[in-house]
Motif scaffolding. Structure first.
Motif, PDB file in Angstrom:
ATOM      1  N   TRP A 151      32.964 -16.309 -12.487  1.00 37.59           N
ATOM      2  CA  TRP A 151      33.771 -15.255 -11.890  1.00 37.59           C
ATOM      3  C   TRP A 151      33.785 -14.011 -12.775  1.00 37.59           C
ATOM      4  CZ3 TRP A 151      38.841 -18.180 -10.050  1.00 37.59           C
ATOM      5  CH2 TRP A 151      38.499 -19.012  -8.970  1.00 37.59           C
ATOM      6  N   TRP A 152      33.878 -12.854 -12.122  1.00 31.91           N
ATOM      7  CA  TRP A 152      33.994 -11.564 -12.820  1.00 31.91           C
ATOM      8  C   TRP A 152      35.451 -11.296 -13.143  1.00 31.91           C
ATOM      9  CZ3 TRP A 152      36.706  -7.193 -11.231  1.00 31.91           C
ATOM     10  CH2 TRP A 152      36.465  -6.011 -11.959  1.00 31.91           C
ATOM     11  N   GLN A 153      35.696 -10.741 -14.323  1.00 28.77           N
ATOM     12  CA  GLN A 153      37.057 -10.400 -14.734  1.00 28.77           C
ATOM     13  C   GLN A 153      37.094  -8.995 -15.308  1.00 28.77           C
ATOM     14  OE1 GLN A 153      39.193 -12.892 -17.441  1.00 28.77           O
ATOM     15  NE2 GLN A 153      38.433 -14.816 -16.569  1.00 28.77           N
ATOM     16  N   LEU A 154      38.249  -8.339 -15.170  1.00 24.85           N
ATOM     17  CA  LEU A 154      38.514  -7.083 -15.858  1.00 24.85           C
ATOM     18  C   LEU A 154      39.998  -7.048 -16.202  1.00 24.85           C
ATOM     19  CD1 LEU A 154      37.481  -4.273 -16.805  1.00 24.85           C
ATOM     20  CD2 LEU A 154      38.266  -3.383 -14.594  1.00 24.85           C
ATOM     21  N   ALA A 155      40.299  -6.824 -17.474  1.00 30.00           N
ATOM     22  CA  ALA A 155      41.682  -6.748 -17.930  1.00 30.00           C
ATOM     23  C   ALA A 155      42.054  -5.294 -18.204  1.00 30.00           C
ATOM     24  CB  ALA A 155      41.879  -7.588 -19.184  1.00 30.00           C
ATOM     25  N   GLY A 156      43.301  -4.961 -17.934  1.00 34.40           N
ATOM     26  CA  GLY A 156      43.787  -3.611 -18.208  1.00 34.40           C
ATOM     27  C   GLY A 156      45.273  -3.527 -18.005  1.00 34.40           C
ATOM     28  N   HIS A 157      45.750  -2.307 -17.786  1.00 38.71           N
ATOM     29  CA  HIS A 157      47.160  -2.057 -17.517  1.00 38.71           C
ATOM     30  C   HIS A 157      47.251  -1.103 -16.327  1.00 38.71           C
ATOM     31  CE1 HIS A 157      47.033  -3.130 -21.819  1.00 38.71           C
ATOM     32  NE2 HIS A 157      48.208  -3.681 -21.602  1.00 38.71           N
ATOM     33  N   ARG A 166      48.567 -12.372 -20.198  1.00 40.91           N
ATOM     34  CA  ARG A 166      47.335 -12.002 -19.491  1.00 40.91           C
ATOM     35  C   ARG A 166      46.104 -12.524 -20.224  1.00 40.91           C
ATOM     36  NH1 ARG A 166      45.863  -6.078 -20.029  1.00 40.91           N
ATOM     37  NH2 ARG A 166      45.246  -6.987 -22.044  1.00 40.91           N
ATOM     38  N   GLU A 167      46.086 -12.403 -21.540  1.00 35.81           N
ATOM     39  CA  GLU A 167      44.933 -12.876 -22.300  1.00 35.81           C
ATOM     40  C   GLU A 167      44.777 -14.388 -22.188  1.00 35.81           C
ATOM     41  OE1 GLU A 167      42.582 -10.906 -23.589  1.00 35.81           O
ATOM     42  OE2 GLU A 167      43.813  -9.432 -22.545  1.00 35.81           O
ATOM     43  N   ALA A 168      45.896 -15.101 -22.201  1.00 31.83           N
ATOM     44  CA  ALA A 168      45.827 -16.553 -22.035  1.00 31.83           C
ATOM     45  C   ALA A 168      45.277 -16.903 -20.662  1.00 31.83           C
ATOM     46  CB  ALA A 168      47.213 -17.171 -22.227  1.00 31.83           C
ATOM     47  N   ALA A 169      45.689 -16.150 -19.644  1.00 32.15           N
ATOM     48  CA  ALA A 169      45.188 -16.380 -18.288  1.00 32.15           C
ATOM     49  C   ALA A 169      43.692 -16.111 -18.218  1.00 32.15           C
ATOM     50  CB  ALA A 169      45.939 -15.487 -17.303  1.00 32.15           C
ATOM     51  N   GLN A 172      41.823 -18.962 -19.770  1.00 31.96           N
ATOM     52  CA  GLN A 172      41.895 -20.149 -18.915  1.00 31.96           C
ATOM     53  C   GLN A 172      40.926 -20.036 -17.746  1.00 31.96           C
ATOM     54  OE1 GLN A 172      45.878 -21.545 -17.871  1.00 31.96           O
ATOM     55  NE2 GLN A 172      45.213 -21.983 -15.772  1.00 31.96           N
ATOM     56  N   LEU A 173      40.918 -18.885 -17.087  1.00 32.15           N
ATOM     57  CA  LEU A 173      40.037 -18.716 -15.925  1.00 32.15           C
ATOM     58  C   LEU A 173      38.570 -18.687 -16.337  1.00 32.15           C
ATOM     59  CD1 LEU A 173      42.733 -18.078 -14.448  1.00 32.15           C
ATOM     60  CD2 LEU A 173      41.456 -16.402 -13.125  1.00 32.15           C
ATOM     61  N   ALA A 174      38.274 -18.075 -17.481  1.00 32.46           N
ATOM     62  CA  ALA A 174      36.882 -18.029 -17.935  1.00 32.46           C
ATOM     63  C   ALA A 174      36.359 -19.427 -18.222  1.00 32.46           C
ATOM     64  CB  ALA A 174      36.773 -17.150 -19.172  1.00 32.46           C
ATOM     65  N   ALA A 175      37.229 -20.294 -18.731  1.00 35.84           N
ATOM     66  CA  ALA A 175      36.812 -21.667 -19.021  1.00 35.84           C
ATOM     67  C   ALA A 175      36.624 -22.470 -17.744  1.00 35.84           C
ATOM     68  CB  ALA A 175      37.847 -22.341 -19.924  1.00 35.84           C
ATOM     69  N   GLN A 176      37.521 -22.265 -16.774  1.00 33.90           N
ATOM     70  CA  GLN A 176      37.475 -23.036 -15.533  1.00 33.90           C
ATOM     71  C   GLN A 176      36.425 -22.506 -14.565  1.00 33.90           C
ATOM     72  OE1 GLN A 176      41.530 -22.645 -14.202  1.00 33.90           O
ATOM     73  NE2 GLN A 176      42.286 -24.332 -15.465  1.00 33.90           N
ATOM     74  N   HIS A 177      36.217 -21.187 -14.562  1.00 32.25           N
ATOM     75  CA  HIS A 177      35.306 -20.551 -13.599  1.00 32.25           C
ATOM     76  C   HIS A 177      34.453 -19.504 -14.324  1.00 32.25           C
ATOM     77  CE1 HIS A 177      37.653 -22.407 -10.339  1.00 32.25           C
ATOM     78  NE2 HIS A 177      38.720 -22.047 -11.019  1.00 32.25           N
ATOM     79  N   PRO A 178      33.513 -19.947 -15.115  1.00 35.44           N
ATOM     80  CA  PRO A 178      32.730 -19.003 -15.937  1.00 35.44           C
ATOM     81  C   PRO A 178      31.904 -18.016 -15.128  1.00 35.44           C
ATOM     82  CG  PRO A 178      31.791 -21.219 -16.023  1.00 35.44           C
ATOM     83  CD  PRO A 178      33.116 -21.355 -15.349  1.00 35.44           C
ATOM     84  N   ALA A 218      43.854 -20.223  -8.524  1.00 35.33           N
ATOM     85  CA  ALA A 218      43.621 -20.236  -9.966  1.00 35.33           C
ATOM     86  C   ALA A 218      44.517 -19.226 -10.674  1.00 35.33           C
ATOM     87  CB  ALA A 218      42.151 -19.937 -10.260  1.00 35.33           C
ATOM     88  N   LEU A 219      44.699 -18.060 -10.087  1.00 34.66           N
ATOM     89  CA  LEU A 219      45.598 -17.069 -10.681  1.00 34.66           C
ATOM     90  C   LEU A 219      47.036 -17.560 -10.656  1.00 34.66           C
ATOM     91  CD1 LEU A 219      44.137 -13.717  -9.289  1.00 34.66           C
ATOM     92  CD2 LEU A 219      44.194 -14.438 -11.677  1.00 34.66           C
ATOM     93  N   GLY A 220      47.419 -18.198  -9.556  1.00 34.72           N
ATOM     94  CA  GLY A 220      48.775 -18.735  -9.467  1.00 34.72           C
ATOM     95  C   GLY A 220      49.064 -19.755 -10.548  1.00 34.72           C
ATOM     96  N   ASP A 221      48.053 -20.493 -10.939  1.00 33.90           N
ATOM     97  CA  ASP A 221      48.218 -21.511 -11.986  1.00 33.90           C
ATOM     98  C   ASP A 221      48.443 -20.907 -13.370  1.00 33.90           C
ATOM     99  OD1 ASP A 221      47.922 -23.512 -10.117  1.00 33.90           O
ATOM    100  OD2 ASP A 221      45.800 -23.871 -10.547  1.00 33.90           O
ATOM    101  N   THR A 222      48.229 -19.596 -13.508  1.00 32.55           N
ATOM    102  CA  THR A 222      48.454 -18.933 -14.806  1.00 32.55           C
ATOM    103  C   THR A 222      49.856 -18.346 -14.903  1.00 32.55           C
ATOM    104  OG1 THR A 222      47.603 -16.771 -14.079  1.00 32.55           O
ATOM    105  CG2 THR A 222      46.002 -18.375 -14.939  1.00 32.55           C
ATOM    106  N   HIS A 223      50.680 -18.574 -13.891  1.00 32.79           N
ATOM    107  CA  HIS A 223      52.089 -18.150 -13.869  1.00 32.79           C
ATOM    108  C   HIS A 223      52.262 -16.636 -14.031  1.00 32.79           C
ATOM    109  CE1 HIS A 223      52.894 -22.423 -14.085  1.00 32.79           C
ATOM    110  NE2 HIS A 223      52.204 -22.503 -15.214  1.00 32.79           N
ATOM    111  N   PRO A 224      51.616 -15.862 -13.157  1.00 29.60           N
ATOM    112  CA  PRO A 224      51.766 -14.406 -13.233  1.00 29.60           C
ATOM    113  C   PRO A 224      53.094 -13.956 -12.616  1.00 29.60           C
ATOM    114  CG  PRO A 224      50.430 -14.964 -11.345  1.00 29.60           C
ATOM    115  CD  PRO A 224      50.742 -16.267 -12.036  1.00 29.60           C
ATOM    116  N   TRP A 225      53.429 -12.718 -12.848  1.00 31.24           N
ATOM    117  CA  TRP A 225      54.588 -12.107 -12.187  1.00 31.24           C
ATOM    118  C   TRP A 225      54.290 -11.922 -10.699  1.00 31.24           C
ATOM    119  CZ3 TRP A 225      55.438  -7.205  -9.892  1.00 31.24           C
ATOM    120  CH2 TRP A 225      56.785  -6.879  -9.676  1.00 31.24           C
ATOM    121  N   LEU A 226      53.029 -11.618 -10.391  1.00 30.75           N
ATOM    122  CA  LEU A 226      52.584 -11.452  -9.003  1.00 30.75           C
ATOM    123  C   LEU A 226      51.081 -11.638  -8.955  1.00 30.75           C
ATOM    124  CD1 LEU A 226      53.081 -10.499  -5.999  1.00 30.75           C
ATOM    125  CD2 LEU A 226      52.576  -8.191  -6.819  1.00 30.75           C
TER     126      LEU A 226
END
Length: 268
Positions: free
Chosen positions: A260-266, A246-249, A252-258, A218-226
């Motif tokens: 799953w746990w997520q955390l965004a940062g830098h 990152r926000e678009a990813a 997308q993941l929240a819609a496909q896999h509600p 699922a992460l690969g489908d969001t076209h990340p750098w890694l």
């Protein structure tokens, strides 16, 4: 005082051999996200610990956990009442407990300074704790406690952490490693080590927790750098060129896999 326990990720994790002491010889590239658990402290007659937050209830024995052990490991002239806001999932490959202990070490350092042997005291609590005390990009060798700080050309890059809400114990994952040395970690800038490196625990972790493969796909489908699994799993991370990607990813993941746990940062 308040301190963030920064989430740890392994940009690369090469397992080289099993040691006679039962541990594994590692080469790893630690990095840290600018978000995680929160520790707040106040003066008290004796040391106290309470937990809260989304995953606070999963710490079955808060008085026997690593934060309580860290309190005992560091001398102070007075007691501390510690509140641990547990925002990171438990047994997730993010060094959550180690990060909590590392944050406590930094709080003690801020208030009183650390003893000269702080590194050995930290290592006795766990192999990731010394790196988590520093909470900066570094190379770890041995069991992960022999640290070499490095300048990171990935500092500030957007990162998304994703966990399928399935705990995964470290021991069985290491036990499932095939004992084949796939070679040393690359040398060069942090970005090169990350891109050309690998996580040797990914395969045995997926055997125990097949959902990890779903997260990576699922992460690969969001076209990340890694995209890669962190530590012994089950959390995976993805690095992106900019915040918008990152926000678009995340959306997308929240819609496909509600679930799953997520955390965004830098990256720090």
């Amino acid at each position: 005082m308040i301190e963030t326990a920064y989430a740890k990720i392994n940009l690369a994790l090469h397992v080289r051999r099993r040691r006679e002491d039962g541990y594994h010889e590692l080469e790893t590239l630690f990095a840290f996200v600018d978000a995680g658990d929160k520790l707040s402290i106040s003066s008290a007659a004796r040391d106290e610990l309470r937990t809260c937050g989304e995953f606070g209830g999963e710490l079955a024995d808060p008085f026997g956990n690593i934060v309580a052990k860290a309190l005992s490991a560091l001398p102070r002239p007075q007691g501390w009442a510690v509140t641990l806001e547990k925002n990171l999932p438990v047994a997730a490959g993010l060094g959550g407990g180690s990060a909590d202990a590392g944050a406590l070490f930094r709080l003690v350092e801020r208030e009183y300074g650390l003893p000269d042997d702080w590194h050995s005291r930290a290592a006795e609590l766990g192999a990731d704790v010394p790196a988590c005390v520093l909470s900066q990009t570094c190379i770890g060798r041995g069991t992960g406690t022999e640290l070499e700080p490095v300048e990171s050309d990935l500092a500030g890059i957007p990162v998304l952490l994703v966990n399928p809400r399935l705990p995964l114990a470290t021991g069985p994952v290491f036990k499932g490693w095939d004992a084949v040395d796939q070679g040393p970690m690359p040398q060069g800038p942090v970005s090169r080590i990350a891109l050309e490196g690998r996580n040797d625990l990914e395969a045995p972790a997926i055997v125990l927790c097949p959902a990890i493969a779903d997260v990576l796909t699922a992460l690969g489908d969001t076209h990340p750098w890694l995209a890669r699994m962190s530590g012994s799993g089950a959390t995976c991370f993805a690095l992106y060129e900019d915040d918008a990607a990152r926000e678009a990813a995340a959306v997308q993941l929240a819609a496909q896999h509600p679930g799953w746990w997520q955390l965004a940062g830098h990256l720090r």
